[in-house]
Design an enzyme around this catalytic site. Sequence first.
Site, PDB file in Angstrom:
ATOM      1  CB  THR A  61      -7.915   3.272 -14.809  1.00 20.01           C
ATOM      2  OG1 THR A  61      -6.827   2.924 -13.953  1.00 20.01           O
ATOM      3  CG2 THR A  61      -8.236   2.040 -15.614  1.00 20.01           C
ATOM      4  CE1 TYR A 115     -11.330  -0.896 -13.005  1.00 18.91           C
ATOM      5  CE2 TYR A 115      -9.004  -0.411 -12.632  1.00 18.91           C
ATOM      6  CZ  TYR A 115     -10.315   0.009 -12.798  1.00 18.91           C
ATOM      7  OH  TYR A 115     -10.598   1.350 -12.759  1.00 18.91           O
TER       8      TYR A 115
HETATM    9  N1  UFG Z   1      -1.123   0.598  -0.106  1.00 13.53           N
HETATM   10  C1  UFG Z   1      -0.555   0.181   1.079  1.00 13.53           C
HETATM   11  N2  UFG Z   1      -1.391  -0.287   2.037  1.00 13.53           N
HETATM   12  C2  UFG Z   1      -2.756  -0.349   1.885  1.00 13.53           C
HETATM   13  C3  UFG Z   1      -3.317   0.094   0.678  1.00 13.53           C
HETATM   14  C4  UFG Z   1      -2.470   0.562  -0.305  1.00 13.53           C
HETATM   15  O1  UFG Z   1       0.651   0.200   1.265  1.00 13.53           O
HETATM   16  O2  UFG Z   1      -3.452  -0.802   2.817  1.00 13.53           O
HETATM   17  C5  UFG Z   1      -0.244   1.110  -1.156  1.00 13.53           C
HETATM   18  C6  UFG Z   1      -0.343   0.315  -2.425  1.00 13.53           C
HETATM   19  O3  UFG Z   1       0.543  -0.760  -2.400  1.00 13.53           O
HETATM   20  C7  UFG Z   1       0.001   1.361  -3.472  1.00 13.53           C
HETATM   21  C8  UFG Z   1      -0.484   2.676  -2.861  1.00 13.53           C
HETATM   22  O4  UFG Z   1      -0.657   2.414  -1.494  1.00 13.53           O
HETATM   23  O5  UFG Z   1       1.370   1.438  -3.606  1.00 13.53           O
HETATM   24  C9  UFG Z   1      -1.793   3.132  -3.440  1.00 13.53           C
HETATM   25  O6  UFG Z   1      -2.718   2.062  -3.393  1.00 13.53           O
HETATM   26  P1  UFG Z   1      -4.259   2.231  -3.731  1.00 13.53           P
HETATM   27  O7  UFG Z   1      -4.901   0.887  -3.530  1.00 13.53           O
HETATM   28  O8  UFG Z   1      -4.800   3.388  -2.996  1.00 13.53           O
HETATM   29  O9  UFG Z   1      -4.263   2.626  -5.247  1.00 13.53           O
HETATM   30  P2  UFG Z   1      -3.686   1.858  -6.501  1.00 13.53           P
HETATM   31  O10 UFG Z   1      -2.498   2.649  -6.956  1.00 13.53           O
HETATM   32  O11 UFG Z   1      -3.515   0.424  -6.310  1.00 13.53           O
HETATM   33  O12 UFG Z   1      -4.958   1.993  -7.407  1.00 13.53           O
HETATM   34  C10 UFG Z   1      -5.043   2.895  -8.434  1.00 13.53           C
HETATM   35  C11 UFG Z   1      -6.502   3.221  -8.738  1.00 13.53           C
HETATM   36  C12 UFG Z   1      -7.201   1.994  -9.269  1.00 13.53           C
HETATM   37  C13 UFG Z   1      -6.431   1.461 -10.391  1.00 13.53           C
HETATM   38  C14 UFG Z   1      -5.042   1.132  -9.933  1.00 13.53           C
HETATM   39  C15 UFG Z   1      -4.179   0.552 -10.991  1.00 13.53           C
HETATM   40  O13 UFG Z   1      -7.138   3.671  -7.573  1.00 13.53           O
HETATM   41  O14 UFG Z   1      -8.493   2.319  -9.703  1.00 13.53           O
HETATM   42  O15 UFG Z   1      -4.434   2.313  -9.515  1.00 13.53           O
HETATM   43  O16 UFG Z   1      -3.108  -0.125 -10.465  1.00 13.53           O
HETATM   44  F1  UFG Z   1      -6.973   0.349 -10.876  1.00 13.53           F
END
Ligand code: UFG
Length: 330
Positions: A120, A144
């Site tokens: 990741t 993680y």
């Molecule tokens: N977000 C919102 N509202 C929500 C959910 C997410 O604004 O309800 C935003 C988050 O803050 C982020 C973006 O949308 O800026 C994407 O969020 P996700 O949770 O969909 O994905 P992440 O970027 O946090 O997660 C990804 C991978 C994970 C990994 C992570 C590392 O899916 O497996 O990056 O930070 F671990």
Amino acid sequence: MKNSKNILVTGGAGYIGSHACKALSRAGYTPVAYDNLIFGHRAAVKWGPLVEADIADREKLDHALSAYRPLAVMHFAAFAYVGESVENPGKYYRNNVAGSLCLLEALRDHGIGRIIFSSTCATYGVPETVPLKEDHPQRPINPYGYSKTVIEQMLKDFDAAHGMRFICLRYFNAAGADPEGELGEDHDPETHLIPLVLGAAAGKKERLTIFGDDYDTPDGTCIRDYIHVEDLARAHVLGLKALESGAPSSIYNLGNGKGFSVKQVLDAALEITGRKIPVQLGPRRPGDSPCLVGDSRKIIRELGWRPRLNSLDKIIETSWRWHQHHPEGF
Ligand code: UFG
């Protein structure tokens, strides 16, 4: 059961693992899904047998490896909730790190020397430069991300000591669903942006909370590099073929190299669904990086990977279709 084209797929009943099983089957392999079904779905296993077992269960691993004699392993099985990993790191080190160690030792003892590993962009931590290249320093900011970084190191050490070759794929934001509608994203709890936005569009969720709009980005919301799960799945098959033809161990980023903000995702979803998406503004989510975009030119150059569903619209469209046909998931 012994078939020279068997591939053991840990986490094969999960979101990305099940899409990889379909891609494997299409490429002429038999995927053997190995999944404890804690987060996986029995109904997602459609292209080969299911072994219901945990990667930390050495006895069951031995049995599966002897029975199926896979020519390689794709290793997806892991816990992947960043927030939970901060609150309960032991769970992540035990399941992800100790579980992977058990798997690697079993592979070593059974003489299986090819592994494709699901890593990741969370292993990079806060980017110093964007887009991120594979040689960017790895300084994860949560357990993680650390757990995946430790597994990457174990792979390097097992290769050096035992000649176990690996392809390590560092995904950016996996999203979308099987374009033929057979598979999709069904997490419980769901924390990812696109399914939550679509849940709000479908009225299943009251509203979407935007986690902060005061980041140093053009519209103030976080930017991510979304990659279609089918493009991810095909990259795993390319990695497998590379290992089969004797390629050395390698690490590749997998993203589309284009960033979209939370607001851009909302706008695209509004357009595609034609529904109202109630939104509220919330505080920043701890551990979120303002901008994560990957440079994937290495896998394009070396393995000939060509993303086919590399537009945000395609990602959201396939996901929306899955949500509409499977409102309760699998
Ligand atoms: N977000 C919102 N509202 C929500 C959910 C997410 O604004 O309800 C935003 C988050 O803050 C982020 C973006 O949308 O800026 C994407 O969020 P996700 O949770 O969909 O994905 P992440 O970027 O946090 O997660 C990804 C991978 C994970 C990994 C992570 C590392 O899916 O497996 O990056 O930070 F671990």
